[in-house]
Design an enzyme around this catalytic site. Structure first.
Site, PDB file in Angstrom:
ATOM      1  N   LYS A 192       0.876  -1.180   0.000  1.00  0.00           N
ATOM      2  CA  LYS A 192       0.000   0.000   0.000  1.00  0.00           C
ATOM      3  C   LYS A 192       0.905   1.219   0.000  1.00  0.00           C
ATOM      4  O   LYS A 192       1.401   1.655   1.032  1.00  0.00           O
ATOM      5  CB  LYS A 192      -0.869  -0.025   1.261  1.00  0.00           C
ATOM      6  CG  LYS A 192      -2.212   0.643   1.133  1.00  0.00           C
ATOM      7  CD  LYS A 192      -2.183   2.131   0.895  1.00  0.00           C
ATOM      8  CE  LYS A 192      -1.936   2.974   2.105  1.00  0.00           C
ATOM      9  NZ  LYS A 192      -1.718   4.409   1.735  1.00  0.00           N
ATOM     10  N   CYS A 302      13.620  11.005   6.321  1.00  0.00           N
ATOM     11  CA  CYS A 302      13.557  10.758   7.760  1.00  0.00           C
ATOM     12  C   CYS A 302      14.910  10.978   8.423  1.00  0.00           C
ATOM     13  O   CYS A 302      14.989  11.269   9.609  1.00  0.00           O
ATOM     14  CB  CYS A 302      13.094   9.334   8.012  1.00  0.00           C
ATOM     15  SG  CYS A 302      14.131   8.122   7.158  1.00  0.00           S
TER      16      CYS A 302
HETATM   17  P1  NAD Z   1       2.231   8.776   7.238  1.00  0.00           P
HETATM   18  O1  NAD Z   1       2.449   8.027   8.495  1.00  0.00           O
HETATM   19  O2  NAD Z   1       1.246   9.880   7.215  1.00  0.00           O
HETATM   20  O3  NAD Z   1       1.794   7.793   6.061  1.00  0.00           O
HETATM   21  C1  NAD Z   1       2.578   6.662   5.721  1.00  0.00           C
HETATM   22  C2  NAD Z   1       1.674   5.609   5.137  1.00  0.00           C
HETATM   23  O4  NAD Z   1       0.777   5.144   6.148  1.00  0.00           O
HETATM   24  C3  NAD Z   1       0.804   6.071   3.977  1.00  0.00           C
HETATM   25  O5  NAD Z   1       0.766   5.038   3.020  1.00  0.00           O
HETATM   26  C4  NAD Z   1      -0.558   6.278   4.637  1.00  0.00           C
HETATM   27  O6  NAD Z   1      -1.636   6.133   3.748  1.00  0.00           O
HETATM   28  C5  NAD Z   1      -0.551   5.166   5.661  1.00  0.00           C
HETATM   29  N1  NAD Z   1      -1.424   5.372   6.825  1.00  0.00           N
HETATM   30  C6  NAD Z   1      -1.714   6.532   7.451  1.00  0.00           C
HETATM   31  N2  NAD Z   1      -2.502   6.295   8.530  1.00  0.00           N
HETATM   32  C7  NAD Z   1      -2.697   4.952   8.585  1.00  0.00           C
HETATM   33  C8  NAD Z   1      -3.414   4.098   9.460  1.00  0.00           C
HETATM   34  N3  NAD Z   1      -4.065   4.563  10.529  1.00  0.00           N
HETATM   35  N4  NAD Z   1      -3.400   2.774   9.215  1.00  0.00           N
HETATM   36  C9  NAD Z   1      -2.723   2.277   8.166  1.00  0.00           C
HETATM   37  N5  NAD Z   1      -2.034   3.040   7.293  1.00  0.00           N
HETATM   38  C10 NAD Z   1      -1.998   4.360   7.505  1.00  0.00           C
HETATM   39  O7  NAD Z   1       3.676   9.279   6.809  1.00  0.00           O
HETATM   40  P2  NAD Z   1       4.060  10.174   5.563  1.00  0.00           P
HETATM   41  O8  NAD Z   1       3.584  11.558   5.820  1.00  0.00           O
HETATM   42  O9  NAD Z   1       3.659   9.476   4.325  1.00  0.00           O
HETATM   43  O10 NAD Z   1       5.659  10.116   5.624  1.00  0.00           O
HETATM   44  C11 NAD Z   1       6.433  11.002   6.383  1.00  0.00           C
HETATM   45  C12 NAD Z   1       6.846  10.360   7.685  1.00  0.00           C
HETATM   46  O11 NAD Z   1       7.519   9.134   7.415  1.00  0.00           O
HETATM   47  C13 NAD Z   1       7.835  11.207   8.455  1.00  0.00           C
HETATM   48  O12 NAD Z   1       7.512  11.159   9.818  1.00  0.00           O
HETATM   49  C14 NAD Z   1       9.168  10.511   8.215  1.00  0.00           C
HETATM   50  O13 NAD Z   1      10.150  10.727   9.191  1.00  0.00           O
HETATM   51  C15 NAD Z   1       8.733   9.082   8.162  1.00  0.00           C
HETATM   52  N6  NAD Z   1       9.721   8.262   7.459  1.00  0.00           N
HETATM   53  C16 NAD Z   1      10.507   7.400   8.173  1.00  0.00           C
HETATM   54  C17 NAD Z   1      11.489   6.658   7.527  1.00  0.00           C
HETATM   55  C18 NAD Z   1      12.398   5.713   8.266  1.00  0.00           C
HETATM   56  O14 NAD Z   1      13.044   4.898   7.617  1.00  0.00           O
HETATM   57  N7  NAD Z   1      12.488   5.778   9.591  1.00  0.00           N
HETATM   58  C19 NAD Z   1      11.655   6.792   6.145  1.00  0.00           C
HETATM   59  C20 NAD Z   1      10.833   7.682   5.465  1.00  0.00           C
HETATM   60  C21 NAD Z   1       9.858   8.415   6.129  1.00  0.00           C
END
Ligand code: NAD
Length: 500
Positions: A192, A302
């Protein structure tokens, strides 16, 4: 077989807008509920996306289970390694289409997509092909009371159906970072991607369709989080494990959902990363490295540095050098020559970043550079740009120093002693990565283990060997992926004990 490859140039006004569909059980599935995939450079519509509801996710789970019960569930590691290499070759063959898709969805600068996003996605498949082809298990000879002994050996079985939920900042890189090892270990996958960046994932499904993995081995569902594909996937009884990259707050929600069925989870979450720059560091290297670590991908990595700590004797010089280099960053459309910074991903995300720009000033920050929205006088003014920004003057407990902003912004603080620097670096609830800049080898070895982060870089940033463990502590994640750590997460060891 649909070919939705976008052209590497921007779509002309009124051009046909492609429809991105779900890929389930080897079939392309259309749905009535659709949402727009927006180009953040000018707010134009890149594609229409078919949202997967509960029925499509149920279908994907059933298809994945069928794949596990059939030919895919009986493949050897070598056969899976070959399949992964064919996927890598397939991405490589359509390299330009993948680059164009990534740029259209994110607005990121073309060089980033060409040299990091797509090559790393290819490398993910090749690295985990190598990993699984050369993996070995444990074997122990045990003593027994009768003196004849027993032989123990371990086999690694797949977990079953793995749900993969990924973010928008490095869309294909981060999705394949989990798809590749999950398939390598013999699982069936339901991926997803972020609703903001569905395009390259759809091209990946096309590649997988072309190479002909057994139906249901790889499934793609589009949609949002709660009450949409992400929520349905993470709460599904038929999903055996969830691996997630995204925001820490989302991780909390998914962890709660996964707890209902005690699913294994692997989480790569947010960061509020620090760099410590000592007066003995190579000054130019430290400035260039910090410029990259703060502003790469418009600060939407991140691992980006949002807190920079500089030893006091070089503090002013460092602030001025970083300001000068920051003001040379060329912001604009990825289709323009020489642009190295694109927009933020969405209007919503820009509003969040701008709210931190206001908050920083309210909290007493001095704006060294940036802090505003650039204007262009053309269609880019409809995009989601912000100027790269540097602050000084905030205290470590300011909200802008504690909360992940995820934009092109960093704060620079002076420090006097190593102890102060370590305390400040560790002083957040996040724990993903630290960068140390020093030419003192003893200091580097002394400080690196004291960093409360899963990753410590010394005199570099973002250098990744895919065999090494990747992940964070505290709010930054649960578990490690990379190399054998990925194989450990995506498989279930079974010990077989034979009495001799
Ligand atoms: P997000 O958490 O808003 O969304 C990530 C994914 O989760 C999307 O596909 C979204 O549709 C899905 N999602 C959202 N709520 C959900 C739920 N309740 N249940 C299931 N799926 C759900 O994150 P984002 O805004 O897409 O990405 C940015 C964030 O990701 C930042 O906090 C960044 O630091 C983090 N990030 C971490 C890493 C790492 O390796 N640690 C890498 C990249 C990004």
């Amino acid at each position: 077989m649909p070919q939705h490859s976008p052209d590497p140039t921007p779509p002309a006004a009124g051009a046909h807008v492609p429809l991105l569909r779900n890929y389930v059980g080897g079939q392309w599935i259309e749905t009535e509920t659709r949402f727009d995939d927006i180009n953040p450079v000018d707010g134009s519509v890149v594609a229409q996306v078919c949202e997967a509801g509960q029925a499509v996710v149920d279908h994907a789970v059933a298809a994945a289970k069928t794949a596990m019960a059939g030919a895919w569930g009986r493949t050897t590691a070598e056969a899976r390694a070959q399949a992964l290499r064919r996927i890598a070759d397939g991405i490589e063959r359509r390299f330009d289409a993948f680059v164009a898709a990534e740029i259209a969805d994110t607005g990121k600068d073309a060089a980033h997509a060409r040299t990091i996003d797509i090559p790393r996605a290819i490398a993910n498949f090749r690295a985990f092909a190598d990993q699984v082809a050369t993996a070995h298990g444990d074997c122990f000879e045990s003593t027994t009371p009768d003196g004849l002994g027993a032989l123990n050996y371990t086999i690694n079985k797949p977990l079953g159906v793995v749900g993969i939920i990924s973010p928008w900042n490095l869309p294909l890189l981060l999705l394949t970072w989990k798809v590749a090892p999950a398939l390598a270990c013999g699982n069936a996958v339901i991926a997803k991607p972020s609703e903001e960046t569905p395009y390259s994932a759809t091209l990946l499904a096309e590649v997988i369709d072309e190479i002909g993995l057994p139906p249901g081995t790889f499934n793609l569902v589009h949609g949002f989080g709660p009450n949409s594909a992400g929520g349905f996937l993470s709460t599904h009884d038929g999903v055996d494990a969830i691996t997630f990259t995204g925001a820490s707050a989302t991780g909390t929600a998914i962890m709660r959902a996964a707890a209902q069925t005690v699913k294994p989870i692997s989480f790569e979450l947010g960061g509020k990363n620090a760099s410590l720059i000592f007066a003995d560091a190579d000054f130019e290297e430290a400035v260039t490295g910090t410029l990259r670590s703060a502003f790469s991908n418009c600060g939407q990595v991140c691992l980006c540095t949002e807190r920079v700590y500089v030893e006091r004797p070089i503090f002013e010089k460092f602030v001025q050098a970083l300001r000068q280099r920051t003001e040379q960053i060329r912001i604009g459309s990825p289709y323009e020559q020489g642009v190295t910074m694109g927009p933020l991903i969405s209007a919503e995300h820009r509003a969040k970043v701008l709210s931190y720009f206001d908050l920083a000033v309210a909290e007493g920050a001095r704006v060294v550079t940036g802090g505003n929205v650039p204007t262009f006088g053309d269609e880019r003014d409809r995009g989601y740009f912000v100027a790269p920004t540097i602050w000084t003057g905030l205290s470590d407990n300011a909200r802008c120093m504690q909360e992940e902003i995820f934009g092109p912004v960093c704060h620079i603080t002076p420090f006097d002693t190593e102890e102060d620097a370590v305390k400040a670096a560790n002083g957040t609830r996040y724990g993903l990565a630290t960068a140390l800049w020093t030419s003192n080898l003893k200091r580097a070895h002394r400080l690196a283990p004291r960093m409360e982060t899963g990753i410590v870089w010394v005199n570099t940033w973002f250098l990744r060997d895919l065999r090494t463990p990747f992940g964070g502590v505290k709010l930054s994640g649960v578990g490690r992926e990379g190399g054998r750590h990925s194989l450990a997460f995506y498989s279930e060891p079974t010990n077989i004990c034979i009495k001799l």
